[in-house]
Enzyme design. Sequence first.
Site, PDB file in Angstrom:
ATOM      1  N   ALA A   1      39.222 107.982  19.285  1.00 13.97           N
ATOM      2  CA  ALA A   1      38.668 107.447  20.542  1.00 13.97           C
ATOM      3  C   ALA A   1      37.251 107.977  20.688  1.00 13.97           C
ATOM      4  CB  ALA A   1      39.529 107.883  21.744  1.00 13.97           C
ATOM      5  N   ASP A   2      36.514 107.368  21.601  1.00 17.31           N
ATOM      6  CA  ASP A   2      35.140 107.815  21.830  1.00 17.31           C
ATOM      7  C   ASP A   2      35.036 108.784  22.995  1.00 17.31           C
ATOM      8  OD1 ASP A   2      34.016 106.083  19.780  1.00 17.31           O
ATOM      9  OD2 ASP A   2      34.708 104.475  21.087  1.00 17.31           O
TER      10      ASP A   2
ATOM     11  N   ASP B   1      45.210 106.524  16.449  1.00 16.67           N
ATOM     12  CA  ASP B   1      43.809 106.116  16.383  1.00 16.67           C
ATOM     13  C   ASP B   1      42.932 107.188  17.009  1.00 16.67           C
ATOM     14  OD1 ASP B   1      42.159 102.905  17.186  1.00 16.67           O
ATOM     15  OD2 ASP B   1      41.539 104.632  15.988  1.00 16.67           O
TER      16      ASP B   1
ATOM     17  N   GLU C   1      42.768  97.130  17.881  1.00 19.36           N
ATOM     18  CA  GLU C   1      43.097  98.507  18.248  1.00 19.36           C
ATOM     19  C   GLU C   1      43.896  98.534  19.544  1.00 19.36           C
ATOM     20  OE1 GLU C   1      39.392 100.662  18.418  1.00 19.36           O
ATOM     21  OE2 GLU C   1      39.191 100.747  16.245  1.00 19.36           O
TER      22      GLU C   1
HETATM   23  O1  DER Z   1      36.075 102.188  17.679  1.00 21.73           O
HETATM   24  C1  DER Z   1      36.867 103.021  18.139  1.00 21.73           C
HETATM   25  O2  DER Z   1      37.372 102.926  19.260  1.00 21.73           O
HETATM   26  C2  DER Z   1      37.208 104.186  17.260  1.00 21.73           C
HETATM   27  O3  DER Z   1      38.243 104.883  17.805  1.00 21.73           O
HETATM   28  C3  DER Z   1      36.025 105.030  16.993  1.00 21.73           C
HETATM   29  O4  DER Z   1      34.966 104.840  17.848  1.00 21.73           O
HETATM   30  C4  DER Z   1      36.325 106.532  16.921  1.00 21.73           C
HETATM   31  O5  DER Z   1      35.793 106.855  15.712  1.00 21.73           O
HETATM   32  P1  DER Z   1      35.745 108.327  15.088  1.00 21.73           P
HETATM   33  O6  DER Z   1      37.177 108.745  14.905  1.00 21.73           O
HETATM   34  O7  DER Z   1      35.015 108.113  13.815  1.00 21.73           O
HETATM   35  O8  DER Z   1      35.005 109.191  16.076  1.00 21.73           O
END
Ligand code: DER
Length: 227
Positions: free
Chosen positions: A86-87, A84, A106
């Site tokens: 992340a921000d 995944d 998530e």
């Molecule tokens: O919602 C989340 O936690 C996602 O990981 C997201 O915010 C990250 O998205 P991106 O890969 O489009 O920056």
Amino acid sequence: NPAVNPKQQVAEQAANMVENGMIVGLGTGSTANLFIDALAQRSRQEELQLRVVASSVISHNRAIKAGLSVLSINQLSGLDMYVDGADEVSDDLSLLKGRGQDLVKEKLLARHADQFVVLVDESKQVRQIGEKHPIPVEVAPDCWQLVQAALQQQGGQGSLRPNAAGDNVFYSADGNLVLDMTFTDITLKNLNQLLSTLPGVVEHGIFYLLASEVLIGKAQGVIRLTA
Ligand code: DER
């Protein structure tokens, strides 16, 4: 090939880490989309036997369209890998997530996967979690004022996340509200403990020491941080 988009590079590197026969969890967001597409392409080329499970409807549908064999979460008692975006990412591999709407699934898949691989570009790197964004605190709808008051007593400041149009509150994929909160003078460890034990909080965006590795895409290549 540095000319390739850094997020594309980390997506392809993560797709190459997947082993035949694995159950792979799919994150949500623009970087997760690149991973889904790269994994589907590799699976086709190498005729891999894979099953995937998604953290959101949109990732579920993207995986089906890409020809991947998709499971539902309720069919799982475990998964081998979760990938995944992340921000925010700090050097100890703690993360801020949850600026999307699929935080509950998530974190569920991240926690129950044997390996949690995070894909970011360098814009997500921070010295301290919370530096660039508020902490998302997902709350059961009726509880938001009690939770907000409890967090204010701990020095928290913030409010209910508005919807995109700005004319209503935001609802998550699980039908909850989100308080976007900032805190000062509290360690990440203690904040994680507070948010993880406060009744009314369904989930929160601090992923404290959950990641097993982080792939950071930079112009000059990929940096790999491991726990
Ligand atoms: O919602 C989340 O936690 C996602 O990981 C997201 O915010 C990250 O998205 P991106 O890969 O489009 O920056």
